[in-house]
Design a protein around this motif. Sequence first.
Motif, PDB file in Angstrom:
ATOM      1  N   LEU A   1      -5.377 -29.520  13.716  1.00 26.66           N
ATOM      2  CA  LEU A   1      -5.828 -28.131  13.879  1.00 26.66           C
ATOM      3  C   LEU A   1      -6.936 -28.031  14.929  1.00 26.66           C
ATOM      4  O   LEU A   1      -7.880 -28.824  14.914  1.00 26.66           O
ATOM      5  CB  LEU A   1      -6.334 -27.597  12.530  1.00 26.66           C
TER       6      LEU A   1
ATOM      7  N   ASP B   1     -11.760 -22.804   7.726  1.00 27.40           N
ATOM      8  CA  ASP B   1     -10.723 -22.851   8.773  1.00 27.40           C
ATOM      9  C   ASP B   1      -9.918 -24.136   8.678  1.00 27.40           C
ATOM     10  O   ASP B   1      -8.699 -24.145   8.878  1.00 27.40           O
ATOM     11  CB  ASP B   1     -11.366 -22.865  10.176  1.00 27.40           C
ATOM     12  N   ILE B   2     -10.631 -25.209   8.427  1.00 23.59           N
ATOM     13  CA  ILE B   2     -10.006 -26.533   8.444  1.00 23.59           C
ATOM     14  C   ILE B   2      -9.277 -26.805   7.120  1.00 23.59           C
ATOM     15  O   ILE B   2      -8.116 -27.217   7.096  1.00 23.59           O
ATOM     16  CB  ILE B   2     -11.080 -27.618   8.696  1.00 23.59           C
TER      17      ILE B   2
ATOM     18  N   GLY C   1      -9.523 -25.184  16.814  1.00 29.33           N
ATOM     19  CA  GLY C   1     -10.037 -23.817  16.885  1.00 29.33           C
ATOM     20  C   GLY C   1     -10.749 -23.638  18.205  1.00 29.33           C
ATOM     21  O   GLY C   1     -11.363 -24.574  18.717  1.00 29.33           O
TER      22      GLY C   1
ATOM     23  N   LYS D   1     -13.310 -20.896  20.388  1.00 28.17           N
ATOM     24  CA  LYS D   1     -14.083 -19.656  20.389  1.00 28.17           C
ATOM     25  C   LYS D   1     -13.772 -18.873  21.656  1.00 28.17           C
ATOM     26  O   LYS D   1     -13.683 -19.460  22.730  1.00 28.17           O
ATOM     27  CB  LYS D   1     -15.589 -19.980  20.350  1.00 28.17           C
TER      28      LYS D   1
ATOM     29  N   MET E   1     -16.270 -22.624   9.178  1.00 29.47           N
ATOM     30  CA  MET E   1     -15.452 -23.587   9.919  1.00 29.47           C
ATOM     31  C   MET E   1     -14.758 -24.559   8.942  1.00 29.47           C
ATOM     32  O   MET E   1     -13.605 -24.955   9.169  1.00 29.47           O
ATOM     33  CB  MET E   1     -16.322 -24.352  10.926  1.00 29.47           C
TER      34      MET E   1
ATOM     35  N   HIS F   1     -16.034 -16.266  14.220  1.00 26.86           N
ATOM     36  CA  HIS F   1     -17.190 -17.024  14.716  1.00 26.86           C
ATOM     37  C   HIS F   1     -17.852 -16.297  15.883  1.00 26.86           C
ATOM     38  O   HIS F   1     -19.068 -16.355  16.052  1.00 26.86           O
ATOM     39  CB  HIS F   1     -16.764 -18.419  15.167  1.00 26.86           C
TER      40      HIS F   1
ATOM     41  N   PHE G   1      -5.924 -21.925  16.701  1.00 27.02           N
ATOM     42  CA  PHE G   1      -6.331 -20.546  16.421  1.00 27.02           C
ATOM     43  C   PHE G   1      -7.547 -20.113  17.222  1.00 27.02           C
ATOM     44  O   PHE G   1      -8.322 -20.938  17.708  1.00 27.02           O
ATOM     45  CB  PHE G   1      -6.577 -20.367  14.911  1.00 27.02           C
TER      46      PHE G   1
ATOM     47  N   GLN H   1     -19.074 -30.916  17.932  1.00 28.30           N
ATOM     48  CA  GLN H   1     -18.449 -30.362  16.720  1.00 28.30           C
ATOM     49  C   GLN H   1     -18.223 -31.414  15.621  1.00 28.30           C
ATOM     50  O   GLN H   1     -17.745 -31.084  14.536  1.00 28.30           O
ATOM     51  CB  GLN H   1     -17.104 -29.709  17.062  1.00 28.30           C
TER      52      GLN H   1
ATOM     53  N   VAL I   1      -8.866 -33.069  13.189  1.00 30.21           N
ATOM     54  CA  VAL I   1      -9.442 -31.990  13.991  1.00 30.21           C
ATOM     55  C   VAL I   1      -9.938 -32.594  15.309  1.00 30.21           C
ATOM     56  O   VAL I   1     -10.930 -33.313  15.328  1.00 30.21           O
ATOM     57  CB  VAL I   1     -10.637 -31.326  13.263  1.00 30.21           C
TER      58      VAL I   1
ATOM     59  N   ALA J   1     -11.045 -18.393  17.131  1.00 34.07           N
ATOM     60  CA  ALA J   1     -12.076 -18.218  16.103  1.00 34.07           C
ATOM     61  C   ALA J   1     -12.860 -16.938  16.356  1.00 34.07           C
ATOM     62  O   ALA J   1     -14.012 -16.973  16.782  1.00 34.07           O
ATOM     63  CB  ALA J   1     -12.979 -19.446  16.082  1.00 34.07           C
TER      64      ALA J   1
ATOM     65  N   TYR K   1     -22.305 -20.750   9.589  1.00 36.12           N
ATOM     66  CA  TYR K   1     -21.162 -21.046  10.457  1.00 36.12           C
ATOM     67  C   TYR K   1     -20.350 -22.283  10.013  1.00 36.12           C
ATOM     68  O   TYR K   1     -19.120 -22.237   9.935  1.00 36.12           O
ATOM     69  CB  TYR K   1     -21.746 -21.250  11.854  1.00 36.12           C
TER      70      TYR K   1
HETATM   71  N1  TRP Z   1     -16.897 -24.315  16.195  1.00 36.32           N
HETATM   72  C1  TRP Z   1     -15.880 -24.511  17.195  1.00 36.32           C
HETATM   73  C2  TRP Z   1     -16.516 -24.379  18.594  1.00 36.32           C
HETATM   74  O1  TRP Z   1     -17.596 -23.854  18.724  1.00 36.32           O
HETATM   75  C3  TRP Z   1     -14.750 -23.527  17.030  1.00 36.32           C
HETATM   76  C4  TRP Z   1     -14.119 -23.657  15.683  1.00 36.32           C
HETATM   77  C5  TRP Z   1     -14.219 -22.786  14.663  1.00 36.32           C
HETATM   78  C6  TRP Z   1     -13.297 -24.741  15.231  1.00 36.32           C
HETATM   79  N2  TRP Z   1     -13.502 -23.245  13.582  1.00 36.32           N
HETATM   80  C7  TRP Z   1     -12.943 -24.429  13.896  1.00 36.32           C
HETATM   81  C8  TRP Z   1     -12.869 -25.917  15.815  1.00 36.32           C
HETATM   82  C9  TRP Z   1     -12.132 -25.300  13.148  1.00 36.32           C
HETATM   83  C10 TRP Z   1     -12.058 -26.775  15.066  1.00 36.32           C
HETATM   84  C11 TRP Z   1     -11.714 -26.465  13.746  1.00 36.32           C
HETATM   85  O2  TRP Z   1     -15.917 -24.791  19.566  1.00 36.32           O
END
Ligand code: TRP
Length: 338
Positions: free
Chosen positions: A8, A148-149, A10, A12, A145, A51, A46, A163, A157, A48, A141
Amino acid sequence: MFKDKKVLTGVKPTGTPHLGNYLGAIKPAIKLGQQALEADGKHYMFIADYHAINAEKDPAVLNRKLQEIACIYLAAGLDPSRSVFYRQSDIAEIPEITTILYAYTPKGFMNKAHAYKAAVDKNREAGKPDDDGINMGLYTYPTLMAADILAYDTDIVPVGKDQVQHVEIARDIAGAINAHYNRPLLTLPEYSIDNNVALVPGIDGRKMSKSYGNVIPLFEDDKAIKKAVYSIKTDCRPMEEPKNPDEILVYEIYKSIATPAQLQEMGDGLREGKLGYGHIKNMLLDAVIAEVKEMREKYNYYMAHYEEVEAMLEEGAAKARPTAQATLKRLKDAVFGR
Ligand code: TRP
Ligand code: ADP
Protein backbone atom coordinates in the motif's frame (compact mmCIF):
# COMPACT_ATOMS: atom_id res chain seq x y z
CA MET A 1 9.70 -10.29 -1.70
CA PHE A 2 6.16 -9.42 -2.80
CA LYS A 3 4.82 -12.96 -3.29
CA ASP A 4 1.11 -12.79 -2.36
CA LYS A 5 1.74 -9.59 -0.40
CA LYS A 6 -0.48 -6.57 -0.06
CA VAL A 7 1.47 -3.41 -0.82
CA LEU A 8 0.00 0.00 0.00
CA THR A 9 1.25 3.44 -0.93
CA GLY A 10 -0.27 6.73 0.15
CA VAL A 11 0.53 10.04 -1.40
CA LYS A 12 -0.24 13.50 -0.14
CA PRO A 13 -1.55 15.92 -2.74
CA THR A 14 1.15 18.58 -2.45
CA GLY A 15 1.62 20.91 -5.39
CA THR A 16 2.81 20.26 -8.92
CA PRO A 17 5.61 17.69 -8.81
CA HIS A 18 9.08 18.24 -10.24
CA LEU A 19 11.63 15.85 -11.73
CA GLY A 20 12.94 14.96 -8.23
CA ASN A 21 9.46 13.97 -6.98
CA TYR A 22 8.90 11.93 -10.12
CA LEU A 23 12.22 10.05 -10.10
CA GLY A 24 12.39 9.80 -6.30
CA ALA A 25 8.80 8.93 -5.41
CA ILE A 26 6.23 8.56 -8.21
CA LYS A 27 8.12 6.32 -10.63
CA PRO A 28 9.46 3.96 -7.91
CA ALA A 29 6.00 3.67 -6.29
CA ILE A 30 4.41 2.62 -9.56
CA LYS A 31 7.24 0.16 -10.23
CA LEU A 32 6.86 -1.44 -6.81
CA GLY A 33 3.13 -1.77 -7.36
CA GLN A 34 3.75 -3.52 -10.66
CA GLN A 35 6.23 -5.87 -9.00
CA ALA A 36 3.65 -6.74 -6.32
CA LEU A 37 0.99 -7.45 -8.95
CA GLU A 38 3.39 -9.60 -10.97
CA ALA A 39 4.10 -11.63 -7.81
CA ASP A 40 0.35 -12.28 -7.35
CA GLY A 41 0.15 -9.66 -4.64
CA LYS A 42 -2.19 -6.71 -4.37
CA HIS A 43 -1.43 -3.04 -4.82
CA TYR A 44 -3.34 -0.24 -3.12
CA MET A 45 -2.52 3.32 -4.08
CA PHE A 46 -4.42 6.19 -2.52
CA ILE A 47 -4.47 9.95 -2.28
CA ALA A 48 -4.28 11.05 1.33
CA ASP A 49 -6.68 13.98 1.16
CA TYR A 50 -7.71 13.86 4.84
CA HIS A 51 -4.02 14.31 5.67
CA ALA A 52 -3.85 17.32 3.36
CA ILE A 53 -6.57 19.32 5.13
CA ASN A 54 -4.35 19.76 8.19
CA ALA A 55 -2.24 22.21 6.22
CA GLU A 56 -4.43 23.40 3.33
CA LYS A 57 -7.74 25.07 4.07
CA ASP A 58 -8.65 26.47 0.64
CA PRO A 59 -11.09 24.03 -1.05
CA ALA A 60 -10.20 25.23 -4.56
CA VAL A 61 -6.49 24.71 -3.95
CA LEU A 62 -7.10 21.31 -2.35
CA ASN A 63 -9.27 20.19 -5.22
CA ARG A 64 -6.74 21.32 -7.79
CA LYS A 65 -3.88 19.53 -6.02
CA LEU A 66 -5.90 16.35 -5.74
CA GLN A 67 -6.74 16.44 -9.44
CA GLU A 68 -3.11 17.05 -10.35
CA ILE A 69 -1.80 14.19 -8.28
CA ALA A 70 -4.43 11.75 -9.56
CA CYS A 71 -3.64 12.67 -13.18
CA ILE A 72 0.09 12.43 -12.57
CA TYR A 73 -0.06 8.88 -11.27
CA LEU A 74 -2.25 7.80 -14.17
CA ALA A 75 0.01 9.58 -16.67
CA ALA A 76 3.08 7.95 -15.11
CA GLY A 77 1.64 4.49 -15.74
CA LEU A 78 -0.50 3.49 -12.78
CA ASP A 79 -3.08 1.04 -14.11
CA PRO A 80 -6.33 1.47 -12.15
CA SER A 81 -7.72 -1.78 -13.55
CA ARG A 82 -4.95 -3.65 -11.68
CA SER A 83 -4.01 -1.38 -8.77
CA VAL A 84 -6.74 -0.28 -6.38
CA PHE A 85 -6.57 3.49 -6.85
CA TYR A 86 -8.76 5.60 -4.58
CA ARG A 87 -9.22 8.70 -2.47
CA GLN A 88 -8.86 8.36 1.29
CA SER A 89 -11.92 10.52 1.98
CA ASP A 90 -14.14 8.11 0.00
CA ILE A 91 -13.56 5.38 2.55
CA ALA A 92 -15.87 6.23 5.45
CA GLU A 93 -14.49 3.35 7.51
CA ILE A 94 -11.07 5.05 7.83
CA PRO A 95 -12.15 7.69 10.39
CA GLU A 96 -14.14 5.02 12.28
CA ILE A 97 -11.12 2.74 12.47
CA THR A 98 -9.00 5.73 13.51
CA THR A 99 -11.34 6.35 16.47
CA ILE A 100 -10.87 2.79 17.68
CA LEU A 101 -7.09 2.99 17.21
CA TYR A 102 -6.97 6.15 19.35
CA ALA A 103 -7.91 4.09 22.37
CA TYR A 104 -4.78 2.00 21.86
CA THR A 105 -2.41 4.79 20.87
CA PRO A 106 -0.21 6.07 23.69
CA LYS A 107 -0.18 9.87 23.61
CA GLY A 108 3.61 9.67 23.89
CA PHE A 109 3.75 8.18 20.36
CA MET A 110 2.21 11.35 18.99
CA ASN A 111 4.51 13.59 21.07
CA LYS A 112 7.48 11.83 19.48
CA ALA A 113 6.22 11.76 15.88
CA HIS A 114 8.53 13.60 13.49
CA ALA A 115 5.95 15.82 11.79
CA TYR A 116 4.70 17.16 15.13
CA LYS A 117 8.19 17.53 16.58
CA ALA A 118 9.37 19.41 13.50
CA ALA A 119 6.45 21.83 13.86
CA VAL A 120 7.28 22.40 17.55
CA ASP A 121 10.96 22.97 16.73
CA LYS A 122 9.98 25.53 14.13
CA ASN A 123 7.83 27.38 16.67
CA ARG A 124 10.68 27.39 19.20
CA GLU A 125 13.10 28.78 16.65
CA ALA A 126 10.62 31.57 15.91
CA GLY A 127 10.21 32.27 19.63
CA LYS A 128 6.53 31.19 19.56
CA PRO A 129 4.67 28.92 22.03
CA ASP A 130 5.34 25.21 21.31
CA ASP A 131 1.90 24.39 19.93
CA ASP A 132 1.29 27.61 18.02
CA GLY A 133 -0.69 26.90 14.84
CA ILE A 134 -0.61 23.13 15.40
CA ASN A 135 -4.01 21.48 14.96
CA MET A 136 -5.14 18.09 16.25
CA GLY A 137 -5.08 16.73 12.71
CA LEU A 138 -1.32 17.25 12.51
CA TYR A 139 -0.79 16.02 16.08
CA THR A 140 -2.71 12.76 15.60
CA TYR A 141 -1.59 12.27 11.99
CA PRO A 142 0.23 8.96 12.63
CA THR A 143 -2.93 7.31 13.98
CA LEU A 144 -4.90 8.21 10.85
CA MET A 145 -2.00 6.89 8.81
CA ALA A 146 -2.10 3.68 10.87
CA ALA A 147 -5.79 3.30 9.96
CA ASP A 148 -4.90 3.83 6.27
CA ILE A 149 -2.46 0.96 6.52
CA LEU A 150 -4.26 -1.45 8.86
CA ALA A 151 -7.68 -1.18 7.14
CA TYR A 152 -6.47 -3.24 4.17
CA ASP A 153 -4.40 -5.90 6.00
CA THR A 154 -1.33 -4.32 4.43
CA ASP A 155 1.89 -6.35 4.53
CA ILE A 156 4.32 -3.85 3.03
CA VAL A 157 4.39 -0.05 2.94
CA PRO A 158 7.03 1.39 0.62
CA VAL A 159 8.20 4.68 2.14
CA GLY A 160 10.92 7.29 2.18
CA LYS A 161 13.05 7.56 5.32
CA ASP A 162 10.84 10.26 6.83
CA GLN A 163 7.84 7.90 6.97
CA VAL A 164 9.50 4.89 8.61
CA GLN A 165 8.54 6.02 12.10
CA HIS A 166 4.87 6.28 11.09
CA VAL A 167 4.80 2.69 9.82
CA GLU A 168 6.45 1.56 13.05
CA ILE A 169 3.72 3.35 15.01
CA ALA A 170 1.06 1.53 12.95
CA ARG A 171 2.78 -1.76 13.67
CA ASP A 172 2.97 -1.02 17.40
CA ILE A 173 -0.71 -0.07 17.59
CA ALA A 174 -1.70 -3.26 15.71
CA GLY A 175 0.51 -5.33 18.00
CA ALA A 176 -1.07 -3.79 21.10
CA ILE A 177 -4.58 -4.56 19.86
CA ASN A 178 -3.74 -8.13 18.85
CA ALA A 179 -2.09 -8.71 22.24
CA HIS A 180 -5.03 -7.27 24.17
CA TYR A 181 -7.61 -9.46 22.41
CA ASN A 182 -5.20 -12.34 22.09
CA ARG A 183 -5.91 -12.94 18.40
CA PRO A 184 -4.57 -11.64 15.07
CA LEU A 185 -7.22 -8.99 14.40
CA LEU A 186 -4.81 -6.79 12.47
CA THR A 187 -1.95 -7.57 10.10
CA LEU A 188 1.40 -6.20 11.27
CA PRO A 189 2.78 -4.03 8.45
CA GLU A 190 6.43 -3.68 7.47
CA TYR A 191 8.03 -0.74 5.75
CA SER A 192 10.31 -1.08 2.77
CA ILE A 193 12.88 1.51 1.76
CA ASP A 194 14.16 1.44 -1.79
CA ASN A 195 17.86 2.15 -1.47
CA ASN A 196 18.28 2.45 -5.22
CA VAL A 197 16.24 5.61 -5.36
CA ALA A 198 18.58 8.54 -5.78
CA LEU A 199 18.17 11.93 -4.24
CA VAL A 200 18.02 14.18 -7.29
CA PRO A 201 20.00 17.43 -6.93
CA GLY A 202 18.45 20.66 -8.13
CA ILE A 203 19.91 23.18 -10.59
CA ASP A 204 21.87 24.89 -7.78
CA GLY A 205 23.33 21.67 -6.37
CA ARG A 206 21.12 21.44 -3.27
CA LYS A 207 18.39 18.76 -3.06
CA MET A 208 15.80 19.50 -5.72
CA SER A 209 12.86 20.93 -3.81
CA LYS A 210 9.99 23.26 -4.55
CA SER A 211 10.90 25.18 -1.39
CA TYR A 212 14.34 26.00 -2.82
CA GLY A 213 13.02 27.08 -6.23
CA ASN A 214 15.72 24.97 -7.91
CA VAL A 215 13.55 22.46 -9.76
CA ILE A 216 13.40 21.05 -13.24
CA PRO A 217 9.65 21.13 -14.01
CA LEU A 218 7.82 18.09 -15.35
CA PHE A 219 4.60 19.32 -16.87
CA GLU A 220 5.57 22.63 -18.36
CA ASP A 221 6.55 23.04 -22.01
CA ASP A 222 9.95 22.18 -23.50
CA LYS A 223 11.01 25.81 -23.26
CA ALA A 224 10.58 25.88 -19.48
CA ILE A 225 12.45 22.59 -19.09
CA LYS A 226 15.24 23.92 -21.32
CA LYS A 227 15.49 27.11 -19.29
CA ALA A 228 15.92 25.11 -16.07
CA VAL A 229 18.48 22.71 -17.57
CA TYR A 230 20.50 25.55 -19.09
CA SER A 231 20.65 27.26 -15.67
CA ILE A 232 22.34 24.30 -13.97
CA LYS A 233 25.46 25.52 -12.21
CA THR A 234 28.77 24.91 -14.02
CA ASP A 235 32.25 26.42 -13.80
CA CYS A 236 34.33 28.11 -16.49
CA ARG A 237 36.86 25.38 -17.25
CA PRO A 238 37.35 24.86 -21.01
CA MET A 239 36.01 21.76 -22.75
CA GLU A 240 39.48 20.31 -23.42
CA GLU A 241 40.37 20.12 -19.74
CA PRO A 242 39.76 16.55 -18.50
CA LYS A 243 37.20 16.54 -15.70
CA ASN A 244 36.07 14.19 -12.97
CA PRO A 245 32.37 13.61 -13.85
CA ASP A 246 31.44 13.09 -10.20
CA GLU A 247 32.22 16.75 -9.53
CA ILE A 248 29.87 17.95 -12.24
CA LEU A 249 26.29 18.77 -11.32
CA VAL A 250 24.81 18.08 -14.77
CA TYR A 251 26.29 14.58 -14.59
CA GLU A 252 24.90 14.06 -11.06
CA ILE A 253 21.40 14.89 -12.25
CA TYR A 254 21.88 12.77 -15.39
CA LYS A 255 22.68 9.77 -13.17
CA SER A 256 19.09 9.52 -12.00
CA ILE A 257 17.61 9.47 -15.49
CA ALA A 258 20.18 8.11 -17.99
CA THR A 259 20.69 4.49 -19.04
CA PRO A 260 24.09 3.01 -18.05
CA ALA A 261 25.30 3.39 -21.65
CA GLN A 262 24.24 7.04 -21.81
CA LEU A 263 25.91 7.73 -18.48
CA GLN A 264 29.10 6.05 -19.65
CA GLU A 265 29.12 8.21 -22.77
CA MET A 266 28.82 11.44 -20.78
CA GLY A 267 31.38 10.29 -18.20
CA ASP A 268 33.94 9.33 -20.87
CA GLY A 269 33.39 12.58 -22.75
CA LEU A 270 34.08 14.63 -19.61
CA ARG A 271 37.10 12.59 -18.55
CA GLU A 272 38.62 12.86 -22.04
CA GLY A 273 37.83 16.56 -22.50
CA LYS A 274 35.63 15.83 -25.50
CA LEU A 275 32.33 17.16 -24.17
CA GLY A 276 31.71 20.72 -23.02
CA TYR A 277 29.01 21.98 -20.67
CA GLY A 278 26.77 22.95 -23.58
CA HIS A 279 26.93 19.40 -24.93
CA ILE A 280 26.16 17.71 -21.65
CA LYS A 281 23.28 20.05 -20.88
CA ASN A 282 21.75 19.15 -24.23
CA MET A 283 22.20 15.45 -23.45
CA LEU A 284 20.40 15.91 -20.13
CA LEU A 285 17.68 18.00 -21.77
CA ASP A 286 17.05 15.29 -24.39
CA ALA A 287 16.81 12.65 -21.67
CA VAL A 288 14.37 14.69 -19.58
CA ILE A 289 12.16 15.49 -22.56
CA ALA A 290 12.20 11.86 -23.72
CA GLU A 291 11.16 10.78 -20.22
CA VAL A 292 8.33 13.30 -19.83
CA LYS A 293 6.97 13.67 -23.36
CA GLU A 294 4.38 10.91 -23.38
CA MET A 295 3.58 11.39 -19.72
CA ARG A 296 2.93 15.10 -20.26
CA GLU A 297 0.49 14.35 -23.08
CA LYS A 298 -1.38 11.85 -20.95
CA TYR A 299 -1.39 14.24 -18.02
CA ASN A 300 -2.88 17.01 -20.14
CA TYR A 301 -5.49 14.58 -21.45
CA TYR A 302 -6.58 13.49 -17.98
CA MET A 303 -6.67 17.04 -16.65
CA ALA A 304 -8.92 18.00 -19.59
CA HIS A 305 -11.15 14.92 -19.09
CA TYR A 306 -11.18 14.83 -15.32
CA GLU A 307 -14.61 13.18 -15.22
CA GLU A 308 -12.90 9.98 -16.44
CA VAL A 309 -10.45 10.18 -13.54
CA GLU A 310 -13.26 10.85 -11.08
CA ALA A 311 -15.00 7.69 -12.30
CA MET A 312 -11.78 5.68 -11.84
CA LEU A 313 -11.37 6.96 -8.28
CA GLU A 314 -14.95 6.09 -7.43
CA GLU A 315 -14.51 2.62 -8.87
CA GLY A 316 -11.31 2.27 -6.85
CA ALA A 317 -13.11 3.24 -3.64
CA ALA A 318 -15.78 0.64 -4.36
CA LYS A 319 -13.04 -1.99 -4.67
CA ALA A 320 -11.22 -0.84 -1.53
CA ARG A 321 -14.17 -0.46 0.82
CA PRO A 322 -15.20 -4.09 1.42
CA THR A 323 -11.80 -4.85 2.95
CA ALA A 324 -11.96 -1.76 5.17
CA GLN A 325 -15.51 -2.71 6.16
CA ALA A 326 -14.38 -6.20 7.13
CA THR A 327 -11.54 -4.80 9.25
CA LEU A 328 -13.88 -2.36 10.97
CA LYS A 329 -16.36 -5.15 11.72
CA ARG A 330 -13.62 -7.36 13.14
CA LEU A 331 -12.48 -4.53 15.37
CA LYS A 332 -15.96 -3.52 16.55
CA ASP A 333 -16.91 -7.11 17.29
CA ALA A 334 -13.79 -7.51 19.41
CA VAL A 335 -13.90 -4.13 21.13
CA PHE A 336 -17.60 -4.20 22.00
CA GLY A 337 -17.78 -7.94 22.65
CA ARG A 338 -20.40 -8.54 19.97
N1 TRP B 1 2.29 10.38 5.43
C1 TRP B 1 2.58 10.11 4.04
C2 TRP B 1 3.42 11.26 3.47
O1 TRP B 1 3.48 12.32 4.04
C3 TRP B 1 1.31 9.92 3.25
C4 TRP B 1 0.50 8.80 3.79
C5 TRP B 1 -0.66 8.90 4.47
C6 TRP B 1 0.81 7.40 3.70
N2 TRP B 1 -1.12 7.65 4.81
C7 TRP B 1 -0.25 6.72 4.36
C8 TRP B 1 1.86 6.70 3.15
C9 TRP B 1 -0.25 5.32 4.46
C10 TRP B 1 1.85 5.30 3.25
C11 TRP B 1 0.81 4.64 3.91
O2 TRP B 1 4.02 11.10 2.42
P1 ADP C 1 9.61 19.07 -2.06
O1 ADP C 1 10.95 18.93 -1.37
O2 ADP C 1 9.75 19.57 -3.44
O3 ADP C 1 8.62 19.88 -1.22
P2 ADP C 1 8.09 16.84 -1.11
O4 ADP C 1 8.69 16.99 0.24
O5 ADP C 1 6.66 17.20 -1.32
O6 ADP C 1 9.01 17.62 -2.17
O7 ADP C 1 8.34 15.33 -1.56
C1 ADP C 1 7.38 14.48 -2.17
C2 ADP C 1 8.05 13.16 -2.46
O8 ADP C 1 9.11 13.32 -3.43
C3 ADP C 1 8.71 12.51 -1.25
O9 ADP C 1 8.47 11.12 -1.30
C4 ADP C 1 10.18 12.80 -1.40
O10 ADP C 1 11.00 11.79 -0.83
C5 ADP C 1 10.35 12.84 -2.92
N1 ADP C 1 11.38 13.81 -3.29
C6 ADP C 1 11.32 15.15 -3.11
N2 ADP C 1 12.44 15.77 -3.58
C7 ADP C 1 13.23 14.80 -4.08
C8 ADP C 1 14.52 14.79 -4.71
N3 ADP C 1 15.20 15.92 -4.93
N4 ADP C 1 15.04 13.61 -5.08
C9 ADP C 1 14.34 12.45 -4.88
N5 ADP C 1 13.13 12.39 -4.30
C10 ADP C 1 12.56 13.54 -3.90
